[in-house]
Scaffold this motif. Structure first.
Motif, short mmCIF file in Angstrom:
data_model
loop_
_atom_site.label_atom_id
_atom_site.label_comp_id
_atom_site.label_asym_id
_atom_site.label_seq_id
_atom_site.Cartn_x
_atom_site.Cartn_y
_atom_site.Cartn_z
N LEU A 118 1.29 -1.29 0.04
CA LEU A 118 0.01 -0.04 0.20
C LEU A 118 0.64 1.09 0.59
CD1 LEU A 118 -2.38 -1.15 2.23
CD2 LEU A 118 -3.30 -0.83 0.23
N LEU A 119 2.07 0.94 0.56
CA LEU A 119 3.05 2.00 0.79
C LEU A 119 3.81 2.72 -0.52
CD1 LEU A 119 5.14 1.47 3.66
CD2 LEU A 119 3.50 4.27 3.42
N ASP A 120 3.10 1.92 -1.67
CA ASP A 120 3.94 2.00 -2.77
C ASP A 120 2.59 3.31 -3.70
OD1 ASP A 120 6.12 1.62 -3.18
OD2 ASP A 120 6.21 0.00 -3.87
N ALA A 121 1.50 2.56 -3.49
CA ALA A 121 0.36 2.89 -4.45
C ALA A 121 -0.43 4.37 -3.58
CB ALA A 121 -0.55 1.84 -4.00
N ALA A 122 0.20 4.52 -2.31
CA ALA A 122 -1.42 5.77 -1.87
C ALA A 122 0.10 7.08 -0.89
CB ALA A 122 -2.04 5.24 -0.57
N ARG A 123 -0.94 7.79 -0.70
CA ARG A 123 0.20 8.91 -0.07
C ARG A 123 0.38 9.06 1.13
NH1 ARG A 123 -2.02 14.49 2.16
NH2 ARG A 123 -3.62 13.41 1.55
N ARG A 124 -0.62 8.00 1.38
CA ARG A 124 -0.10 7.86 3.16
C ARG A 124 -0.90 6.36 4.17
NH1 ARG A 124 0.28 10.49 8.43
NH2 ARG A 124 -1.45 10.15 10.04
N VAL A 125 -0.53 6.00 4.88
CA VAL A 125 -0.99 4.58 5.52
C VAL A 125 -1.71 4.23 6.73
CG1 VAL A 125 -1.32 2.27 5.68
CG2 VAL A 125 -0.52 3.15 2.88
N VAL A 126 -2.37 4.31 7.24
CA VAL A 126 -2.08 4.65 8.82
C VAL A 126 -2.42 3.30 8.94
CG1 VAL A 126 -3.39 5.68 10.65
CG2 VAL A 126 -2.97 6.98 8.22
N ALA A 127 -1.83 2.38 9.85
CA ALA A 127 -2.60 0.59 10.38
C ALA A 127 -3.12 0.99 11.61
CB ALA A 127 -0.84 0.52 9.58
N VAL A 128 -3.75 -0.23 11.75
CA VAL A 128 -4.57 -0.18 13.08
C VAL A 128 -4.51 -1.96 13.41
CG1 VAL A 128 -6.22 0.31 14.34
CG2 VAL A 128 -6.15 2.16 12.04
N GLU A 129 -4.09 -1.63 14.40
CA GLU A 129 -3.58 -2.84 14.88
C GLU A 129 -3.72 -2.98 16.86
OE1 GLU A 129 -2.43 -6.66 15.63
OE2 GLU A 129 -1.91 -6.55 13.20
N ILE A 130 -3.72 -4.47 16.67
CA ILE A 130 -4.21 -4.78 18.05
C ILE A 130 -3.28 -5.41 18.90
CG2 ILE A 130 -5.60 -7.04 17.68
CD1 ILE A 130 -7.99 -5.97 19.88
N ASP A 131 -2.75 -6.56 18.16
CA ASP A 131 -1.45 -7.20 18.83
C ASP A 131 -0.01 -6.13 19.39
OD1 ASP A 131 0.49 -9.30 19.38
OD2 ASP A 131 -0.83 -10.36 18.36
N PRO A 132 0.00 -6.04 20.46
CA PRO A 132 0.91 -5.41 20.61
C PRO A 132 1.67 -5.90 20.13
CG PRO A 132 0.31 -6.79 22.64
CD PRO A 132 -0.76 -7.06 21.37
N VAL A 133 2.36 -6.77 20.52
CA VAL A 133 3.79 -7.14 19.95
C VAL A 133 4.13 -7.08 18.52
CG1 VAL A 133 5.34 -9.22 19.53
CG2 VAL A 133 3.49 -9.11 21.15
N LEU A 134 3.11 -7.60 17.61
CA LEU A 134 3.33 -6.77 15.61
C LEU A 134 3.28 -4.89 15.91
CD1 LEU A 134 0.12 -9.83 15.03
CD2 LEU A 134 3.23 -9.98 14.93
N ALA A 135 1.91 -4.63 16.42
CA ALA A 135 2.41 -3.45 16.93
C ALA A 135 3.69 -2.45 16.91
CB ALA A 135 1.04 -2.38 17.70
N GLU A 136 4.43 -2.75 18.09
CA GLU A 136 5.83 -2.37 18.00
C GLU A 136 6.97 -2.71 16.59
OE1 GLU A 136 8.70 -2.54 21.79
OE2 GLU A 136 7.02 -4.06 22.22
N ALA A 137 6.29 -4.28 16.31
CA ALA A 137 7.80 -4.17 15.73
C ALA A 137 7.56 -3.95 13.78
CB ALA A 137 7.27 -6.42 15.61
N LEU A 138 5.95 -3.47 13.90
CA LEU A 138 5.66 -3.25 12.36
C LEU A 138 6.43 -1.81 11.58
CD1 LEU A 138 3.99 -3.32 9.57
CD2 LEU A 138 1.74 -2.18 10.67
N PRO A 139 6.78 -0.92 12.87
CA PRO A 139 7.21 -0.21 12.39
C PRO A 139 8.90 0.21 11.62
CG PRO A 139 6.55 1.32 14.58
CD PRO A 139 6.09 -0.25 14.18
N GLY A 140 9.69 -1.27 12.31
CA GLY A 140 10.66 -1.48 12.09
C GLY A 140 10.87 -1.65 10.85
N THR A 141 9.39 -3.07 10.86
CA THR A 141 9.47 -3.23 9.24
C THR A 141 9.83 -2.44 8.22
OG1 THR A 141 8.18 -5.04 10.03
CG2 THR A 141 8.14 -5.02 7.90
N ILE A 142 8.38 -1.04 8.11
CA ILE A 142 8.93 -1.00 7.26
C ILE A 142 10.03 0.16 7.13
CG2 ILE A 142 7.17 1.64 6.74
CD1 ILE A 142 5.90 -1.23 6.90
#
Length: 312
Positions: free
Chosen positions: A86-110
């Motif tokens: 999605l980041l390649d196709a849009a101006r901005r992506v806001v991701a809503v994640e309930i899982d605390p482990v996944l939420a903490e890790a996702l910015p690092g992946t990006i």
């Protein structure tokens, strides 16, 4: 439905995303390495099945028909497979994640896999069903691989709370996709079918096999596309129409005259309102479209207003 964190090993994913941009998509080994690093195992409780096929991500993003100006909200990004596309196709992506482990890790992946696009990404660690606002510009599109156990409530909640959403593309269980896209009179036409159409035109946008997920689910998946439009009537609200829909389908084997008896006060009163709305009292709920349900709700509102004005 989930993805995230830093990867230093060579990746089997693409060096560029579906738009030819800077995001490197996740492949099967990438997803498993990320999950192992985080100590994550997909849970049935959160409806987690991670997409491991870059071609499926490309397909979803292309089907979403995004413009470079779109602000996309993604519910349940998990490890980040779809987020990167999605980041390649849009101006901005806001991701809503309930899982605390996944939420903490996702910015690092990006940051690792789409460094030039990281500034266009924002994470919200929250339950989407409790979401009332989002940071930054108003979202214009919802694109998500929704957790199957809460797909319909999440979809309807997002459409209600974020009227700026003009387009939606969601991946859900095939059975749910069929229900959402069903037309009046169809075998699986029901409450989700009608309520989704209060907000938008709805169509099936494709099927997704089991093998693009880890773990592979026991069911097939489907894509559903929605295009926002104005409600069918301006003289009656969503809550009033949904109350009629809920009453009609609570006893779907009964005629509308009988099924709406409790909602209207009595079967005789229900018949009167149905005739005012131009609806056959002997019809059943699954034969009506959203416009007809709105007409029934409007007939009741008009009758109550007339009664109040006559008693004043």
């Amino acid at each position: 439905m989930r993805q995230s964190a830093q990867l230093n090993e060579p990746s089997e994913g693409d060096s560029a995303g579906p738009g030819g941009g800077e995001a490197s998509l996740l492949g099967p080994a990438d997803v498993r390495r990320l999950a192992d690093r985080l100590g994550v195992r997909p849970t049935k409780q959160l409806g987690q099945n991670f997409v491991i096929d870059p071609n499926t991500i490309r397909r979803i993003v292309a089907s979403a028909r995004l413009s470079p100006d779109d602000v996309v909200v993604e519910v349940g990004p998990g490890l980040g497979s779809l987020t990167l596309g999605l980041l390649d196709a849009a101006r901005r992506v806001v991701a809503v994640e309930i899982d605390p482990v996944l939420a903490e890790a996702l910015p690092g992946t990006i940051a690792e896999r789409a460094p030039g696009l990281a500034g266009n990404f924002e994470l919200v660690h929250k339950d989407a069903l409790r979401l009332t606002e989002l940071p930054g510009p108003a979202p214009t599109a919802l694109v998500a691989n929704l957790p199957y156990n809460v797909a319909v409530p999440v979809l309807l909640t997002m459409l209600e709370r974020f009227p700026s959403l003009r387009r939606v593309l969601i991946m859900v269980q095939a059975e749910v996709a069929d229900r959402l896209a069903a037309e009046p009179g169809g075998r699986v036409y029901g409450v989700p079918s009608v309520k989704a159409r209060w907000y938008a035109d709805v169509r099936r946008a494709g099927s997704i096999g089991k093998n693009v997920f880890w773990p592979a689910p026991h069911v097939e998946s489907g894509l559903v596309a929605l295009e926002r439009r104005e409600p069918p009537r301006g003289d009656v609200g969503r809550a009033e129409v949904f109350a009629v829909v809920d009453a009609a389908f609570a006893q779907r084997r009964k005629t509308l005259r009988a099924a709406l008896g409790g909602w209207a006060g009595s079967p005789a009163r229900a018949e009167e309102l149905l005739r005012r709305a131009g609806v056959d009292p002997g019809a059943r709920g699954e034969s009506l479209g959203v416009a007809e349900y709105a007409a029934i709700a409007a007939a009741r509102a008009a009758a109550e207003e007339s009664k109040e004005s006559g008693s004043s």
